[in-house]
Write an enzyme that holds these catalytic residues in place. Structure first.
Site, short mmCIF file in Angstrom:
data_model
loop_
_atom_site.label_atom_id
_atom_site.label_comp_id
_atom_site.label_asym_id
_atom_site.label_seq_id
_atom_site.Cartn_x
_atom_site.Cartn_y
_atom_site.Cartn_z
N ASP A 168 6.99 4.16 -0.30
CA ASP A 168 5.73 4.29 0.44
C ASP A 168 5.39 5.72 0.82
OD1 ASP A 168 5.25 1.57 0.39
OD2 ASP A 168 6.25 1.20 2.30
N TYR A 226 -1.83 -6.72 -0.11
CA TYR A 226 -2.57 -6.50 1.12
C TYR A 226 -4.00 -7.02 0.97
CZ TYR A 226 0.89 -3.30 3.22
OH TYR A 226 2.01 -2.76 3.80
#
Length: 471
Positions: A152, A407
């Protein structure tokens, strides 16, 4: 006067006239250049913006002679003319189903084109239209640096935006700010973008407004300062942003920070009954901003933050409905809980999601799978915000359960010419690692839908790329 004298006299006269003509021409050229630069260098404060040019060309042919006449009309507008702060006075539009808005097919196109590796995408609109946003990994799907993009946080990530519907590439992407966590929104006059970057124990945020850095925010808990990963929302110039610093699996320090033109107006510590806040999906209507978030510590039910941007205050609680929308999650219980997290489910601690909470007109989004980020559906759940017994009365498949999702988040085109604000959402379609380890990268494409009063059918808007083509 003899003939030789006549010739000399005529020649001298001609030369004199030629020199005079040359001097007049030089003077005329110098005058034109001087006037041009005088106009061109008029200070901007006294010169209205030239916002566009209309031109028309007429061609007339007479007796094999072609004449072209071009008329040019400059459209002049004064600075900030008709530009005002967004005012969230309208209600949400009634939604009975969802129509397709955009799908970028980034992974399919990236099989033989230079497409950026991204994740954490979203959409955000401004008075000119809507754009796609995502956190780039600083490489393309075909590049060797795509190895390791499952991680990330790195110094190579940046928030980029590009025209809605296109696939993000090094040639069409605009860098908004540098970082590995972001949010962005337009206040009606200019855009504010926020990016977090730096090491986990000492990250910081840089706030950009109007294309320039305005404010810097240091870490306050020394544990991955992070923000929404979808658009913020502004009202009368005030743009609240939810930020968290602290553990992902324990009590963390969440703040609601109110900005105006990129400058901090007020900071509030999280109040209310929500116990953990991450990755909020926010929207505005009727002068209120609602953020539906991720409880990464305990709750399979989503926390809700309700913000009054006029007063710069907020409250928090949990979505009351018995329909659980985080992933992973247990089976839907018989009763919801407004004030405490509902625990249970598999090892996956959570995923970013959204809801539109509007009484009878409420919709919730969630993965179809309870245990993994696969499939996606939206359910109409009247009074989901307040009723612990509320359940779905209709639903629509967005991605079937044989395909990966990821997401999801809310956005609205607040400048659309409607009597109400029409809800929209996007779903991230993650491909690559960890689920598809035959490739070295982790990236996504995007699908976005908006509300419709009509009752439309379902279809699966999955990513559609054949991973075997990348080997």
């Amino acid at each position: 006067m003899n003939p030789n004298q006549k010739i000399i006299c005529i020649s001298a006269t001609g030369m004199t006239l030629s020199v005079v003509s040359l001097l007049v021409g030089i003077a005329n050229l110098g005058l034109n250049i001087g006037l041009h630069y005088k106009v061109g260098y008029t200070p901007d404060v006294n010169t209205p913006n030239v916002n566009g040019t209309n031109s028309t060309t007429t061609t007339i042919i007479n007796n094999n002679t072609q004449n072209n006449f071009t008329n040019i009309t400059n459209i002049i507008q004064n600075k900030n003319e008709e530009r005002t702060f967004l005012n969230l006075t309208k209600p949400l539009c009634e939604v009975n189903s969802w129509h397709i808005l955009s799908k970028d097919n980034a992974i399919r196109i990236g099989e033989d084109a230079n497409i950026l590796v991204t994740r954490e995408p979203y959409l955000s609109c401004d008075p000119q239209g809507c754009r796609m946003f995502a956190l780039s990994q600083g490489t393309t799907l075909k590049g060797r640096h795509a190895n390791g993009t499952i991680h990330d946080r790195s110094p190579f990530r940046a928030l980029v935006s590009w025209e809605m519907g296109q696939a993000p590439s090094p040639y069409n992407a605009k860098i908004e700010c540098i970082g590995w966590s972001s949010t962005s929104c337009h206040d009606g006059i200019s855009r504010m973008s926020i990016c977090m970057s730096g090491p986990n124990n000492n990250a910081s945020a840089v706030v950009w407004y109007g294309g320039r850095p305005v404010t810097e925010i240091p870490s306050w808990a020394g544990n991955i300062l992070r923000t929404q990963e979808s658009e913020c929302v502004c009202h009368k110039g005030i743009c609240p942003v939810v930020m968290t610093d602290g553990p992902a699996n324990n009590k963390a320090a969440t703040k609601i920070i109110y900005f105006k033109e990129g400058k901090i107006q007020k900071i509030e510590e999280l109040t209310g009954t929500a116990q953990h806040i991450e990755e909020c999906s926010c929207y505005g209507a009727k002068e209120v901003i609602k953020c539906i978030c991720r409880d990464n510590w305990k709750g399979a039910n989503r926390p809700v933050i309700t913000i009054d941007p006029d007063m710069m205050t907020h409250t928090s609680k949990y979505l009351c409905s018995k329909i659980l929308t985080d992933t992973s999650r247990p089976n839907d219980p018989n009763n919801g809980n407004c004030d405490a997290p509902i625990t249970g489910g598999g090892p996956d601690p959570g995923v970013k999601g959204f809801a539109f909470l509007d009484g009878e007109n409420s919709w919730l989004g969630r993965t179809i799978s309870k245990d993994s980020r696969s499939g996606y559906e939206v359910l109409k759940v009247p009074n989901a915000e307040t009723n612990t017994q509320s359940g779905p009365i209709t639903h629509q498949i967005i991605v079937n359960n044989q395909n990966w999702s990821g997401y999801s988040g809310a956005f609205i085109d607040y400048w659309a010419n409607k009597e109400c604000f029409n809800p929209c959402f996007y779903v991230e379609l993650i491909r690559g690692r960890p689920k598809e380890s035959s490739v070295l990268w982790t990236s996504n494409s995007i699908v976005a839908l908006c509300g419709s009063r009509e009752r439309l059918g379902s279809w699966s808007w999955h990513d559609g790329a054949e991973i075997t083509y990348f080997k």
